[in-house]
Design an enzyme around this catalytic site. Structure first.
Site, PDB file in Angstrom:
ATOM      1  N   ARG A 189       0.890  -1.179   0.000  1.00  0.00           N
ATOM      2  CA  ARG A 189       0.000   0.000   0.000  1.00  0.00           C
ATOM      3  C   ARG A 189       0.911   1.208   0.000  1.00  0.00           C
ATOM      4  O   ARG A 189       1.663   1.426   0.968  1.00  0.00           O
ATOM      5  CB  ARG A 189      -0.928  -0.012   1.207  1.00  0.00           C
ATOM      6  CG  ARG A 189      -1.686   1.291   1.357  1.00  0.00           C
ATOM      7  CD  ARG A 189      -2.855   1.211   2.312  1.00  0.00           C
ATOM      8  NE  ARG A 189      -3.980   0.555   1.684  1.00  0.00           N
ATOM      9  CZ  ARG A 189      -5.255   0.687   2.076  1.00  0.00           C
ATOM     10  NH1 ARG A 189      -5.564   1.443   3.107  1.00  0.00           N
ATOM     11  NH2 ARG A 189      -6.228   0.070   1.446  1.00  0.00           N
ATOM     12  N   CYS A 202     -16.322   2.106  -0.628  1.00  0.00           N
ATOM     13  CA  CYS A 202     -15.202   1.232  -0.246  1.00  0.00           C
ATOM     14  C   CYS A 202     -14.916   1.286   1.248  1.00  0.00           C
ATOM     15  O   CYS A 202     -14.321   0.355   1.792  1.00  0.00           O
ATOM     16  CB  CYS A 202     -13.963   1.626  -1.043  1.00  0.00           C
ATOM     17  SG  CYS A 202     -13.506   3.360  -0.824  1.00  0.00           S
ATOM     18  N   HIS A 216      -6.898   0.713  -7.016  1.00  0.00           N
ATOM     19  CA  HIS A 216      -7.202  -0.126  -5.846  1.00  0.00           C
ATOM     20  C   HIS A 216      -7.869  -1.406  -6.374  1.00  0.00           C
ATOM     21  O   HIS A 216      -9.070  -1.637  -6.185  1.00  0.00           O
ATOM     22  CB  HIS A 216      -8.123   0.637  -4.897  1.00  0.00           C
ATOM     23  CG  HIS A 216      -8.180   0.088  -3.500  1.00  0.00           C
ATOM     24  ND1 HIS A 216      -7.487  -1.041  -3.095  1.00  0.00           N
ATOM     25  CD2 HIS A 216      -8.865   0.513  -2.397  1.00  0.00           C
ATOM     26  CE1 HIS A 216      -7.737  -1.271  -1.810  1.00  0.00           C
ATOM     27  NE2 HIS A 216      -8.566  -0.351  -1.378  1.00  0.00           N
ATOM     28  N   ASP A 249     -16.822   7.636  -2.780  1.00  0.00           N
ATOM     29  CA  ASP A 249     -15.619   7.456  -1.956  1.00  0.00           C
ATOM     30  C   ASP A 249     -15.312   8.810  -1.318  1.00  0.00           C
ATOM     31  O   ASP A 249     -15.905   9.843  -1.685  1.00  0.00           O
ATOM     32  CB  ASP A 249     -14.456   6.977  -2.858  1.00  0.00           C
ATOM     33  CG  ASP A 249     -13.173   6.688  -2.074  1.00  0.00           C
ATOM     34  OD1 ASP A 249     -13.231   6.507  -0.840  1.00  0.00           O
ATOM     35  OD2 ASP A 249     -12.091   6.645  -2.712  1.00  0.00           O
ATOM     36  N   GLN A 278      -9.990  -3.814  -4.111  1.00  0.00           N
ATOM     37  CA  GLN A 278     -11.305  -3.260  -3.804  1.00  0.00           C
ATOM     38  C   GLN A 278     -12.271  -3.519  -4.955  1.00  0.00           C
ATOM     39  O   GLN A 278     -13.416  -3.948  -4.761  1.00  0.00           O
ATOM     40  CB  GLN A 278     -11.177  -1.750  -3.554  1.00  0.00           C
ATOM     41  CG  GLN A 278     -12.489  -1.068  -3.238  1.00  0.00           C
ATOM     42  CD  GLN A 278     -13.046  -1.488  -1.888  1.00  0.00           C
ATOM     43  OE1 GLN A 278     -12.346  -1.433  -0.897  1.00  0.00           O
ATOM     44  NE2 GLN A 278     -14.301  -1.912  -1.840  1.00  0.00           N
ATOM     45  N   ARG A 333     -14.028  -8.338   0.410  1.00  0.00           N
ATOM     46  CA  ARG A 333     -12.570  -8.126   0.329  1.00  0.00           C
ATOM     47  C   ARG A 333     -11.853  -9.411   0.745  1.00  0.00           C
ATOM     48  O   ARG A 333     -10.851  -9.815   0.153  1.00  0.00           O
ATOM     49  CB  ARG A 333     -12.137  -6.971   1.255  1.00  0.00           C
ATOM     50  CG  ARG A 333     -12.683  -5.587   0.880  1.00  0.00           C
ATOM     51  CD  ARG A 333     -12.120  -5.085  -0.443  1.00  0.00           C
ATOM     52  NE  ARG A 333     -10.667  -5.079  -0.442  1.00  0.00           N
ATOM     53  CZ  ARG A 333      -9.897  -4.099   0.078  1.00  0.00           C
ATOM     54  NH1 ARG A 333     -10.469  -3.042   0.625  1.00  0.00           N
ATOM     55  NH2 ARG A 333      -8.577  -4.159   0.022  1.00  0.00           N
TER      56      ARG A 333
END
Ligand code: CP
Ligand code: NVA
Length: 329
Positions: A120, A283, A147, A243, A150, A311
């Site tokens: 990340r 998310c 991402h 988001d 996700q 996830r």
């Protein structure tokens, strides 16, 4: 492993042997058929997790995170444990990867010790740089650009709500044209759905990502659109996604962004324009009162915790495939 291009990966390839040793840095690293196959494995794992409890026995992943995380960290670590493997978490929030020693040297150490690396990062180039030098799979757990983990969970959630055929499904994204928006555009296009991204002027998705999404849609029969009109985007939509307005690293812009993005807030009035049976997606983490109001995110239409659960299942499938585990044992 070096990043593959969209052209390299568009051939329909299925079967676990086709995945072993590869990276997941962008949704484009998997062909549309491979995305479908990955989600089939994820759905099977969700139904019968016990069938996979030794699938990655003897394998290890290491996670280096330059940014905070709840969902991504826990789902990778719990997922690896549930597959019989081991994970190591390295808190990298105090200094960027590559600061202490070159990424290439890190990669050439890690490949001798562990089976895969999960990153990340701020810079997307950190993920591609690690992948370019490591012989083991590298997984993007969020960069400034994408991402993908996700997006795979989001697609599984869409499938669970609307079935495998998304050709009649319209997904509207309202907010910042960020990493989550990029991967969502790519995954919905890969699944043959219709994605409309509504952003304020100046906050659109990158043109290069939009072009990749349109190329995927041309293969699958999907449709990719961008607009600056949130109401037009959500009208008749089957799913509305948003988001945060200021992503990790953009905290200094939060006040200015709040003013600019407020017309894109997903509230009851905007959500009322959707098709019957529409779902709300995010998310997480969410900021109630900013990008979404509580009466939407906490309503029956909200599937945000299903996304979060998925996830776990989708990342287990990704790890099983890339690390060359035994499926359906
Ligand atoms: N959605 C997501 O990636 O959550 P975290 O930042 O908590 O990992
Ligand atoms: N766009 C957000 C997503 C968090 C999961 C960020 O990058 O901070």
């Amino acid at each position: 492993m070096a990043t593959s291009t969209l052209a390299d990966t568009t051939a329909a390839r299925t079967g676990t042997e086709k995945f072993a040793g590869r990276d997941l840095i962008s949704i484009c690293d998997f062909s549309p058929a491979e995305i479908g196959y990955t989600l089939d494995i994820a759905a099977a794992m969700k139904k019968n997790p016990g069938n996979y409890s030794h699938a990655l026995a003897g394998k290890q992943i290491v996670l280096f995170f330059e940014k905070p995380s709840l969902r991504t960290r826990i789902t990778f670590e719990a997922g690896m444990s549930q597959l019989g493997g081991v994970s190591f978490f390295v808190d990298q929030t105090a200094s960027r990867l590559g600061a202490r020693e070159p990424l290439s040297d890190m990669a050439r150490n890690l490949e001798r010790w562990v089976s895969g690396v999960v990153l990340r990062t701020y810079a997307h180039e950190t993920v591609t740089g690690m992948a370019g030098h490591a012989a083991i799979p590298v997984i993007n757990a969020l960069s400034e650009l994408e991402h993908p983990c996700q997006a795979l969970a989001d697609l599984l959630t869409l499938r669970e709500n609307f079935g495998r055929d998304l050709s009649k499904i319209k997904v509207a994204y309202a907010g910042d044209g960020n990493n989550v928006a990029h991967s969502l555009m790519l995954v919905v296009a890969a699944a043959g759905g219709h994605i409309v991204v509504a952003t304020p002027k100046g906050y659109e998705p990158l043109a290069s990502i939009a072009a990749q999404a349109k190329a995927l849609a041309a293969q699958t029969g999907g449709k990719v659109e961008a607009t600056n009109d949130p109401e037009a985007a959500v009208t008749g939509a089957n799913a509305v996604y948003t988001d945060v307005w200021a992503s990790m690293g953009q905290e200094a812009e939060a006040a200015e962004r709040k003013r600019i993005f407020m017309p894109f807030q997903v509230n009851a009035k905007l959500f009322s324009k959707t098709a019957p049976g529409a779902v709300f997606m995010h998310c997480l983490p969410a900021h109630r009162g900013d990008e979404v109001t509580a009466d939407v995110i906490d309503s029956k239409a909200s599937v945000v915790f299903d996304q979060a659960e998925n996830r776990l299942h989708t990342q287990k499938a990704v790890m099983l495939l890339l690390l060359g585990g035994e499926s359906g044992c």
